[in-house]
Design an enzyme around this catalytic site. Structure first.
Site, short mmCIF file in Angstrom:
data_model
loop_
_atom_site.label_atom_id
_atom_site.label_comp_id
_atom_site.label_asym_id
_atom_site.label_seq_id
_atom_site.Cartn_x
_atom_site.Cartn_y
_atom_site.Cartn_z
N ASP A 8 48.36 45.78 31.08
CA ASP A 8 48.13 47.09 31.70
C ASP A 8 48.99 48.23 31.14
O ASP A 8 50.18 48.31 31.44
CB ASP A 8 48.40 47.00 33.21
CG ASP A 8 47.84 45.74 33.86
OD1 ASP A 8 47.83 44.68 33.19
OD2 ASP A 8 47.45 45.80 35.03
N GLU A 39 43.95 50.22 32.73
CA GLU A 39 43.58 50.79 34.03
C GLU A 39 44.59 51.80 34.58
O GLU A 39 44.24 52.57 35.45
CB GLU A 39 43.31 49.68 35.06
CG GLU A 39 44.55 49.12 35.70
CD GLU A 39 44.28 48.68 37.13
OE1 GLU A 39 43.28 49.08 37.72
OE2 GLU A 39 45.11 47.94 37.66
N HIS A 68 41.91 50.21 39.79
CA HIS A 68 42.08 51.67 39.63
C HIS A 68 40.99 52.30 38.76
O HIS A 68 41.12 53.45 38.35
CB HIS A 68 43.46 51.97 39.02
CG HIS A 68 44.57 51.80 40.00
ND1 HIS A 68 44.79 52.66 41.05
CD2 HIS A 68 45.54 50.83 40.10
CE1 HIS A 68 45.84 52.25 41.75
NE2 HIS A 68 46.31 51.14 41.19
N HIS A 157 42.12 40.12 37.03
CA HIS A 157 42.96 41.16 37.59
C HIS A 157 43.23 40.82 39.05
O HIS A 157 42.37 41.00 39.91
CB HIS A 157 42.20 42.49 37.46
CG HIS A 157 43.05 43.69 37.56
ND1 HIS A 157 43.87 44.12 36.55
CD2 HIS A 157 43.22 44.59 38.56
CE1 HIS A 157 44.50 45.21 36.92
NE2 HIS A 157 44.12 45.52 38.15
N HIS A 182 47.43 43.05 36.47
CA HIS A 182 47.54 43.77 37.74
C HIS A 182 48.94 43.76 38.37
O HIS A 182 49.35 44.77 38.93
CB HIS A 182 46.53 43.27 38.79
CG HIS A 182 46.67 43.95 40.13
ND1 HIS A 182 46.35 45.28 40.33
CD2 HIS A 182 47.10 43.49 41.33
CE1 HIS A 182 46.57 45.59 41.61
NE2 HIS A 182 47.03 44.54 42.24
N HIS A 184 51.84 43.61 36.93
CA HIS A 184 52.77 44.36 36.06
C HIS A 184 54.06 43.62 35.79
O HIS A 184 55.00 44.20 35.21
CB HIS A 184 53.07 45.75 36.64
CG HIS A 184 51.89 46.67 36.68
ND1 HIS A 184 51.96 47.99 37.04
CD2 HIS A 184 50.58 46.43 36.40
CE1 HIS A 184 50.75 48.54 36.97
NE2 HIS A 184 49.90 47.61 36.60
FE FE2 Z 1 45.48 46.83 39.16
#
Ligand code: FE2
Length: 265
Positions: A8, A39, A68, A157, A182, A184
């Site tokens: 991401d 995203e 997102h 995700h 997702h 992170h």
């Molecule tokens: Fe996400």
């Protein structure tokens, strides 16, 4: 055949660190297929068409998104403008395949690499601690039934590690890789499952790590300490590009290695 998957991209710091590293990583590993989750590329929330173009210009073949995806309204027209059968850039931006029927865009892209290897990229989104959507497991079954390519990469995700690990085992031997996005935060569990699927619960974000999952630390701490609403701003400090390099046999799609990567400034 080597596949690069980048986690991401978060805000301008994420875009900058990916711009710095993606080219030399692709060259060093002789990467044939590059997939980037984008995203959070637009200020931490969503993706705009110009930023998608910018990331494609870095050498990405397919961009994935997630919850997102609709944050920037202009992306909807960008996805809608690309015909289903085309190879236009807008068609190569995916949203989760298990969103409700009728949602703009697609969750599957089937393409061919420069050397002629057919591949497919599937994006799915989890349902644990997230918006209730269609079943990602049955959606995967339905999509796989129609895919002829052997090399298949799944971006899952999801919020819950359990659901992502479950998807890895569910698709083991049926796809080349299941890579989580997702949360992170990269996990240290990259491995090849028993039937030849490369797996990592979460590859981690490409963004500022002096932050709370990308957002300015003070702003998130304020919310935790007071439970009051506040505006979230993307952080800038200590950017890292995170992702994974998967090695597979293009004839069978079976993975033989997965290497976790985290590159700072
Ligand atoms: Fe996400």
């Amino acid at each position: 055949m080597n596949i690069l998957f980048v986690g991401d991209i978060f805000g301008s710091a994420g875009r900058r660190i990916v711009r710095e590293h993606v080219g030399h990583v692709r060259a060093a590993h002789n990467v044939e297929l590059t997939i980037i989750n984008a995203e959070n590329a637009a200020g931490g929330f969503g993706l705009t068409p110009p930023l998608a173009e910018e990331i494609f210009d870095l050498g990405a073949d397919v961009l994935t998104t997630g919850n997102h995806v609709w944050d920037k309204k202009e992306l909807i027209d960008y996805l809608r403008a690309a015909p289903a059968a085309s190879r236009e850039r807008g068609r190569r931006v995916l949203r989760p395949a298990n969103f409700q029927p009728g949602t703009p865009g697609y969750g599957l892209y089937e393409g061919t690499t420069a050397s002629g290897v057919d591949y497919a990229v599937i994006q799915l989104q989890g349902r644990v601690f997230m918006t209730p959507i269609d079943d990602p497991f049955r959606t995967a079954d339905a999509l796989l039934a129609g895919i002829k390519a052997k090399v298949i990469v799944v971006d899952f995700h999801g919020e819950a590690t359990s659901e992502k690990v479950a998807m890895g085992w569910y698709l083991d031997g049926r796809v080349t890789a299941v890579l989580g996005t997702h949360t992170h935060v990269p996990t240290a569990d990259e491995r090849i499952l028993h039937n030849g699927t490369a797996f990592q619960t979460d590859v981690g974000m490409s963004g500022p790590y002096d932050s709370i999952i990308g957002v300015e630390t003070d702003l998130v701490l304020h919310k935790f300490l007071t439970a009051m609403p506040g505006k979230f701003e993307p952080a800038k400090g200590n950017p890292k590009m995170c992702g994974a390099v998967v090695t597979c046999d293009p004839a069978t799609g079976r993975a033989s290695a997965i290497q976790r990567i985290m590159l700072g400034e």
